[in-house]
Design a protein around this motif. Structure first.
Motif, PDB file in Angstrom:
ATOM      1  N   ALA A   9       0.809  -1.208   0.000  1.00 49.70           N
ATOM      2  CA  ALA A   9       0.000   0.000   0.000  1.00 49.70           C
ATOM      3  C   ALA A   9       0.845   1.261   0.000  1.00 49.70           C
ATOM      4  CB  ALA A   9      -0.921   0.002   1.217  1.00 49.70           C
ATOM      5  N   ILE A  10       2.033   1.168   0.608  1.00 45.88           N
ATOM      6  CA  ILE A  10       2.930   2.320   0.643  1.00 45.88           C
ATOM      7  C   ILE A  10       3.948   2.238  -0.485  1.00 45.88           C
ATOM      8  CG2 ILE A  10       4.692   3.501   2.012  1.00 45.88           C
ATOM      9  CD1 ILE A  10       3.220   2.546   4.508  1.00 45.88           C
ATOM     10  N   LEU A  11       4.499   1.050  -0.675  1.00 47.54           N
ATOM     11  CA  LEU A  11       5.570   0.886  -1.661  1.00 47.54           C
ATOM     12  C   LEU A  11       5.094   1.208  -3.077  1.00 47.54           C
ATOM     13  CD1 LEU A  11       8.531  -0.062  -1.903  1.00 47.54           C
ATOM     14  CD2 LEU A  11       7.657  -2.346  -2.370  1.00 47.54           C
ATOM     15  N   LEU A  12       3.852   0.860  -3.398  1.00 51.81           N
ATOM     16  CA  LEU A  12       3.345   1.026  -4.759  1.00 51.81           C
ATOM     17  C   LEU A  12       2.411   2.221  -4.908  1.00 51.81           C
ATOM     18  CD1 LEU A  12       2.568  -2.736  -5.508  1.00 51.81           C
ATOM     19  CD2 LEU A  12       4.665  -1.466  -5.951  1.00 51.81           C
ATOM     20  N   LYS A  13       2.339   3.038  -3.893  1.00 52.06           N
ATOM     21  CA  LYS A  13       1.426   4.183  -3.966  1.00 52.06           C
ATOM     22  C   LYS A  13       1.836   5.128  -5.091  1.00 52.06           C
ATOM     23  CE  LYS A  13      -0.665   7.862  -1.242  1.00 52.06           C
ATOM     24  NZ  LYS A  13      -0.739   8.544   0.073  1.00 52.06           N
ATOM     25  N   PRO A  14       0.916   5.432  -6.020  1.00 58.01           N
ATOM     26  CA  PRO A  14       1.256   6.270  -7.174  1.00 58.01           C
ATOM     27  C   PRO A  14       1.084   7.741  -6.899  1.00 58.01           C
ATOM     28  CG  PRO A  14      -0.945   5.428  -7.447  1.00 58.01           C
ATOM     29  CD  PRO A  14      -0.446   4.883  -6.130  1.00 58.01           C
ATOM     30  N   ASP A  15       1.219   8.145  -5.661  1.00 52.30           N
ATOM     31  CA  ASP A  15       1.015   9.543  -5.308  1.00 52.30           C
ATOM     32  C   ASP A  15       1.994   9.903  -4.199  1.00 52.30           C
ATOM     33  OD1 ASP A  15      -0.022  12.050  -5.338  1.00 52.30           O
ATOM     34  OD2 ASP A  15      -2.118  11.433  -5.042  1.00 52.30           O
ATOM     35  N   LYS A  16       2.005  11.167  -3.838  1.00 48.96           N
ATOM     36  CA  LYS A  16       2.878  11.606  -2.761  1.00 48.96           C
ATOM     37  C   LYS A  16       2.512  10.903  -1.471  1.00 48.96           C
ATOM     38  CE  LYS A  16       5.226  14.736  -5.092  1.00 48.96           C
ATOM     39  NZ  LYS A  16       6.674  14.629  -5.297  1.00 48.96           N
ATOM     40  N   LEU A  17       3.540  10.570  -0.667  1.00 47.60           N
ATOM     41  CA  LEU A  17       3.311   9.875   0.585  1.00 47.60           C
ATOM     42  C   LEU A  17       2.924  10.861   1.674  1.00 47.60           C
ATOM     43  CD1 LEU A  17       6.386   7.463   0.621  1.00 47.60           C
ATOM     44  CD2 LEU A  17       4.061   6.927  -0.114  1.00 47.60           C
ATOM     45  N   SER A  18       2.067  10.407   2.581  1.00 45.35           N
ATOM     46  CA  SER A  18       1.740  11.212   3.755  1.00 45.35           C
ATOM     47  C   SER A  18       2.913  11.147   4.732  1.00 45.35           C
ATOM     48  CB  SER A  18       0.468  10.689   4.412  1.00 45.35           C
ATOM     49  OG  SER A  18       0.692   9.394   4.944  1.00 45.35           O
ATOM     50  N   SER A  19       2.845  11.962   5.780  1.00 46.11           N
ATOM     51  CA  SER A  19       3.944  11.979   6.757  1.00 46.11           C
ATOM     52  C   SER A  19       4.087  10.626   7.444  1.00 46.11           C
ATOM     53  CB  SER A  19       3.697  13.074   7.793  1.00 46.11           C
ATOM     54  OG  SER A  19       2.457  12.856   8.458  1.00 46.11           O
ATOM     55  N   ILE A  20       2.968   9.969   7.754  1.00 45.21           N
ATOM     56  CA  ILE A  20       3.022   8.653   8.393  1.00 45.21           C
ATOM     57  C   ILE A  20       3.594   7.619   7.421  1.00 45.21           C
ATOM     58  CG2 ILE A  20       1.655   6.791   9.376  1.00 45.21           C
ATOM     59  CD1 ILE A  20      -0.264   8.869  10.465  1.00 45.21           C
ATOM     60  N   GLU A  21       3.129   7.693   6.167  1.00 48.36           N
ATOM     61  CA  GLU A  21       3.633   6.762   5.159  1.00 48.36           C
ATOM     62  C   GLU A  21       5.123   6.971   4.919  1.00 48.36           C
ATOM     63  OE1 GLU A  21      -0.459   6.267   2.512  1.00 48.36           O
ATOM     64  OE2 GLU A  21       0.962   7.876   2.075  1.00 48.36           O
ATOM     65  N   TYR A  22       5.549   8.226   4.938  1.00 48.38           N
ATOM     66  CA  TYR A  22       6.975   8.515   4.723  1.00 48.38           C
ATOM     67  C   TYR A  22       7.814   7.991   5.892  1.00 48.38           C
ATOM     68  CZ  TYR A  22      11.236  11.060   3.603  1.00 48.38           C
ATOM     69  OH  TYR A  22      12.536  11.384   3.305  1.00 48.38           O
ATOM     70  N   SER A  23       7.291   8.083   7.113  1.00 48.21           N
ATOM     71  CA  SER A  23       8.033   7.556   8.265  1.00 48.21           C
ATOM     72  C   SER A  23       8.162   6.046   8.170  1.00 48.21           C
ATOM     73  CB  SER A  23       7.328   7.944   9.565  1.00 48.21           C
ATOM     74  OG  SER A  23       6.046   7.337   9.650  1.00 48.21           O
ATOM     75  N   LEU A  24       7.154   5.390   7.581  1.00 43.51           N
ATOM     76  CA  LEU A  24       7.244   3.944   7.389  1.00 43.51           C
ATOM     77  C   LEU A  24       8.232   3.588   6.279  1.00 43.51           C
ATOM     78  CD1 LEU A  24       3.484   2.877   7.716  1.00 43.51           C
ATOM     79  CD2 LEU A  24       5.333   2.410   9.322  1.00 43.51           C
ATOM     80  N   ILE A  25       8.244   4.355   5.193  1.00 46.81           N
ATOM     81  CA  ILE A  25       9.168   4.063   4.095  1.00 46.81           C
ATOM     82  C   ILE A  25      10.607   4.281   4.547  1.00 46.81           C
ATOM     83  CG2 ILE A  25       9.411   6.302   2.950  1.00 46.81           C
ATOM     84  CD1 ILE A  25       8.619   3.038   1.143  1.00 46.81           C
ATOM     85  N   LYS A  26      10.830   5.211   5.484  1.00 47.95           N
ATOM     86  CA  LYS A  26      12.182   5.442   5.997  1.00 47.95           C
ATOM     87  C   LYS A  26      12.690   4.245   6.793  1.00 47.95           C
ATOM     88  CE  LYS A  26      11.589   9.414   8.107  1.00 47.95           C
ATOM     89  NZ  LYS A  26      11.925  10.651   8.854  1.00 47.95           N
TER      90      LYS A  26
END
Length: 562
Positions: free
Chosen positions: A289-306
């Motif tokens: 859901a985060i790795l393949l998201k075709p849009d800008k990541l939210s702050s929570i999503e970005y903290s998870l991708i980090k």
């Protein structure tokens, strides 16, 4: 300790053991052959002692026998005519030795004899007992034996010096013999020992290097198995997201090009290539859901991708990748200290991590992403220069400009699904859970990657179910969802070959990728009329090279006459 260091360490141990075993074998060989030589010298000495005793006794016996058989005149003639040297020459011929006799009055001090021989004569004269010495002459070893000749009754009876008393030192009997070398004295034992020690030495070397090879193969096999498991994870990522795997390989190649340009060794180049291949392996833990998201990541999503850099470190922290783990952990640190996970700054960031950072950013800029198109080579190099001293190490940026200036960028780096399996992986963001149609995110994705699509949109139909909120109000949301699903199935029967997208609740966009005839909407109209609902229809023909975005399409539909 890394596997490569362990292998080098084991090799050094094997080399040291080889040297030690060689030295130990050499010591035993030298000791054995030294003892054999000493044994030969002792045997030669015992032999020459016996010959000396026999020769002296023989000389005295001859004198005694001659003295008994002769008159006084004959004794005098014997003393003057008989030669002891002739007798000794005969003995020498029989015993393979050199005999000589010398009077006590002879001065050896100024002679050209070897010092050790002079010392032997001196010892006999002073200490009045046998003496010997061993010396070498032109590479040959000799044993020189001196035996004193003391006057006895038989000797005095025929000696010209009648004034000599019994026990006086009359002279010296000398015997010299060649001491044979070990290989001449006992060739069978010599060659047997040579073969035995050589075989033992070779067997020891074989054992040392066999053990070394087994240990090296074990470590290599262990490394290979672990590497295969890591690369299997990369393969899983490739099947999960084909972009990530291609990205990792390109980052590895770019990083390797940079370190080679900097003059690093081939081992370092291979090391950073592996780091580049594995730098995003932690993304295996990131949800689709985060790795393949075709849009800008939210702050929570970005903290998870980090989290992926730390996850990569944890996956690689065991041997044989422990050194790689530290490089991978910090590849998202920034030169100005604003990166993650630890906010390291400048020289506190591992240098190879900084190289991966530049290679990673360069590939990200020059390839298509789900949310944007790729940049040109010139644009990417310009951004690297702008971020020099901020995000990137200025020295590495300078090297990157010279290395990447003539590089050929990859052409096929789209994140578009290539088959049904990949499309299903995109279902979280690209599929509408109620109708099974694509959602608006997929429409945005299509417009962003129109040039990479495997198909070309020819035209678009817009179906708008008006006043559907009244149905929900009358029957409830659950019944409303069931009825909307029925409408979707009916629409799907009308457009079996088209791409259908549900947008904004009760609106449907039908993207035609194949030529089609006029559609029959009677089933849809009949279904809606039973519930006092109306479906509005709009149609848009697209130009061959027309560029669309969701906003442009919406504007067209709003200003289109029904």
């Amino acid at each position: 300790m890394s596997v490569s260091k362990r292998i080098k360490y084991f090799k050094q141990i094997a080399i040291l053991l080889t040297i030690f075993w060689t030295l130990l074998t050499t010591v035993f060989v030298v000791y054995q052959f030294y003892n054999e030589e000493k044994h030969i010298e002792e045997n030669s000495l015992e032999r020459i002692k016996g010959v000396a005793e026999e020769s002296l006794a023989f000389v005295f016996w001859v004198y005694e026998q001659k003295a008994k058989a002769m008159s006084d005149d004959e004794r005098y003639n014997f003393r003057t005519n008989f030669s002891l040297k002739d007798l000794l020459a005969l003995l020498a011929k029989q015993s393979n030795m050199e005999f000589d006799i010398a009077p006590v009055s002879k001065d050896f001090t100024h002679s050209d004899l070897k010092p050790s021989i002079k010392k032997a004569f001196h010892n006999v004269k002073e200490e009045r007992h046998d003496s010997f010495t061993i010396y070498e002459n032109e590479g040959t070893k000799y044993l020189f034996y001196v035996k004193p000749m003391f006057a006895n009754k038989a000797c005095i009876s025929c000696h010209v010096h009648k004034e000599s008393a019994i026990g006086d030192l009359l002279g010296y009997t000398t015997i010299q013999m060649q001491v044979p070398a070990f290989f001449k004295a006992n060739p069978q034992s010599f060659y047997f020992l040579i073969v035995t020690y050589l075989g033992t030495w070779l067997l020891g070397l074989f054992a040392i290097w066999w053990i070394h090879a087994r240990g090296r193969n074990y470590l290599n096999e262990k490394t290979k198995m672990y590497e295969e498991s890591m690369y299997a994870l990369i393969d899983m990522m490739e099947k999960r997201d084909s972009y990530t795997a291609g990205h990792s390989q390109r980052v590895a190649e770019y990083a390797k090009m940079l370190v080679i340009e900097m003059g690093y060794s081939s081992d370092d180049a291979d090391f950073i290539y592996k780091a580049g291949m594995l730098h995003d392996i932690g993304k295996i833990e990131i949800p689709d859901a985060i790795l393949l998201k075709p849009d800008k990541l939210s702050s929570i999503e970005y903290s998870l991708i980090k989290r992926h850099s730390t996850a990569s470190y944890e996956l690689l922290s065991r041997e044989p990748f422990s050194l790689l783990a530290h490089v991978v952990l910090h590849h998202h640190e920034r030169y100005d200290g604003l990166g993650y996970p630890h906010g390291l700054k400048a020289e506190h960031i591992p240098f190879f991590s900084q190289i991966i950072t530049v290679a990673d950013a360069f590939d990200a800029m020059t390839t298509n992403r789900a949310y944007r198109k790729s940049l040109s080579l010139e644009e990417a190099l310009s951004i690297l220069k702008e971020e020099s001293g901020k995000q990137f190490n200025p020295f590495i940026v300078e090297i990157a400009h010279s290395v990447f200036a003539g590089i050929k960028l990859p052409e096929d780096t789209t994140q578009m699904p290539k088959d049904l399996l990949e499309e299903m992986r995109f279902s979280y963001y690209f599929r509408d859970q109620l109708t099974g149609f694509y959602n608006v995110n997929y429409l945005k994705f299509l417009f962003a990657h129109a040039n990479d699509c495997r198909f070309k949109m020819l035209c678009i139909d817009h179906l708008n179910c008006t006043n559907f909120a009244s149905y929900n109000k009358q029957y409830g949301w659950k019944k409303g969802d069931e009825f909307l699903h029925l409408i979707a199935q009916t629409i799907k029967e009308i457009y079996p070959d088209a791409i259908i997208v549900r947008v904004y609740s009760d609106n449907f966009l039908v993207l035609h990728v194949k030529p089609h005839t006029h559609m029959d909407y009677s089933k849809v109209d009949q279904l809606l009329s039973e519930q006092n609902l109306i479906m509005q229809y709009q149609h848009i023909d697209l130009e061959t090279y027309e560029t669309l975005t969701l906003e442009i399409l919406e504007d067209k539909l709003l200003h289109l006459d029904n």
